[in-house]
Design a protein around this motif. Structure first.
Motif: not given
Length: 321
Positions: A44-48, A50-57, A99-100, A123-127
């Motif tokens: 997870p070196f790039g884990l972030s 920053e962009v909230a791409n689900n309802v939990w975030m 990030q993911d 992927f549907r999720s843009i990030p």
């Protein structure tokens, strides 16, 4: 210079054919020769967050989504060590800006009834776009016949194998119904469609957990009645409540006689408001494990919760031994 070689088939998908290094095609690793269980993970070196791409975030404050990378690496390495004690674990190198990427369960699937094939996500999720290219290259070098899904699809997190050529496939949020039809038609498979409409259980791995060839845990509160009846034609269902599904009970990994699940209870005091909820979750996992004679193993994953993720998100099966 080493480059991947892809050729389009009649449907327009790109099939990985090999690797060229200037002197011809480098021989592939024969994945068939790997006899032990094998997984893919990515550090997870790039884990972030920053962009909230689900309802939990989305429900978290931005400052609560800030990842402690040292702690994330500790938790990742702890889980890696537990898996690698019983399995071969390949590591996909990190890449800046994704990030993911650590959540490789969404990268694709190696269908158990066609173990030489790897289907890469769309992927549907843009990030998350860009992860698929890394997966194409890496899995082609491992010797898989790699195909990129022509429709929205987010990996084994949305497609669960029951037995033989029978699968349960999510649709409605991250994966499209068209993908399920395409997979069924092109891979000699039977797919039971499972409509996802709960934003807190937005992938199938939060709703369905295959345990053995004849037992599967299912959140029957989310599945419609016809879906439950269809699943029961092929396997026995262990029912799981909506509350348990939302807590991550089904986001587990089965390996041999172990059932891995995440828990942050070791970080909580008994006076913490989350302690009782976490204890209920652990008891639910233990109940399911006992029904199929598995030993539950709990792994701390607090930094990955900041992405709305659970333990099963961090691994992709490279085989199903």
């Amino acid at each position: 210079m080493i480059t991947s070689v892809f050729t389009p088939n009649n449907s327009g998908e790109f099939l990985a054919k090999g690797i060229i290094d200037g002197e011809g095609i480098v021989p592939w690793l024969s994945i068939k020769e790997i006899r032990q269980p094998s997984f893919l993970m990515s550090p997870p070196f790039g884990l972030s967050g920053e962009v909230a791409n689900n309802v939990w975030m989305e429900n978290m404050k931005k400052e609560d989504r800030v990842v402690n990378l040292s702690k994330a690496m500790y938790e990742f390495h702890n889980f890696f060590n537990l898996l690698s004690e019983y399995a071969l674990v390949f590591l996909l190198p990190p890449y800046p800006g994704l990030q993911d990427l650590v959540y490789v369960a969404n990268m694709g699937i190696v269908p158990p009834h066609m173990p030489d094939v790897a289907i890469i996500s769309n992927f549907r999720s843009i990030p998350r776009r860009g992860e698929d290219i890394l997966g194409l290259n890496f899995l082609s070098q491992l010797g898989y016949h790699v195909i990129r899904a022509p429709y929205y699809f987010e990996g084994e997190a949305d497609l669960k194998h029951l037995n033989n050529n029978v699968y349960i496939g999510a649709y409605g949020m991250r994966t499209s119904y068209q993908f399920l039809e395409w997979f069924e038609q092109n891979f000699d498979a039977k797919v039971i469609p499972f409509k996802i409409n709960d934003p807190y259980c937005y992938h199938l791995d939060g709703c369905v957990l295959p345990l053995t060839e004849n037992k599967v845990a299912v959140c029957v509160d989310i599945a419609d009645r016809e879906t439950v009846k269809e699943i029961e034609k092929f396997t026995e269902i262990i029912p799981v409540s909506h509350k348990d599904a939302r807590s991550g009970v089904l986001n587990s990994v089965v390996l041999g006689k172990k059932l891995f699940n995440d828990s942050v209870i070791e970080y909580l005091s008994k006076s913490d408001s989350r302690y009782e909820r976490e204890l209920i979750k652990l008891r639910s996992v233990e109940r399911i494990a006992k029904l199929v004679e598995l030993e539950p193993v709990f792994v701390p994953m607090s930094e990955f919760e900041k992405s709305g993720a659970c333990l099963s998100c961090l691994v992709m099966h490279l085989n199903w031994r």
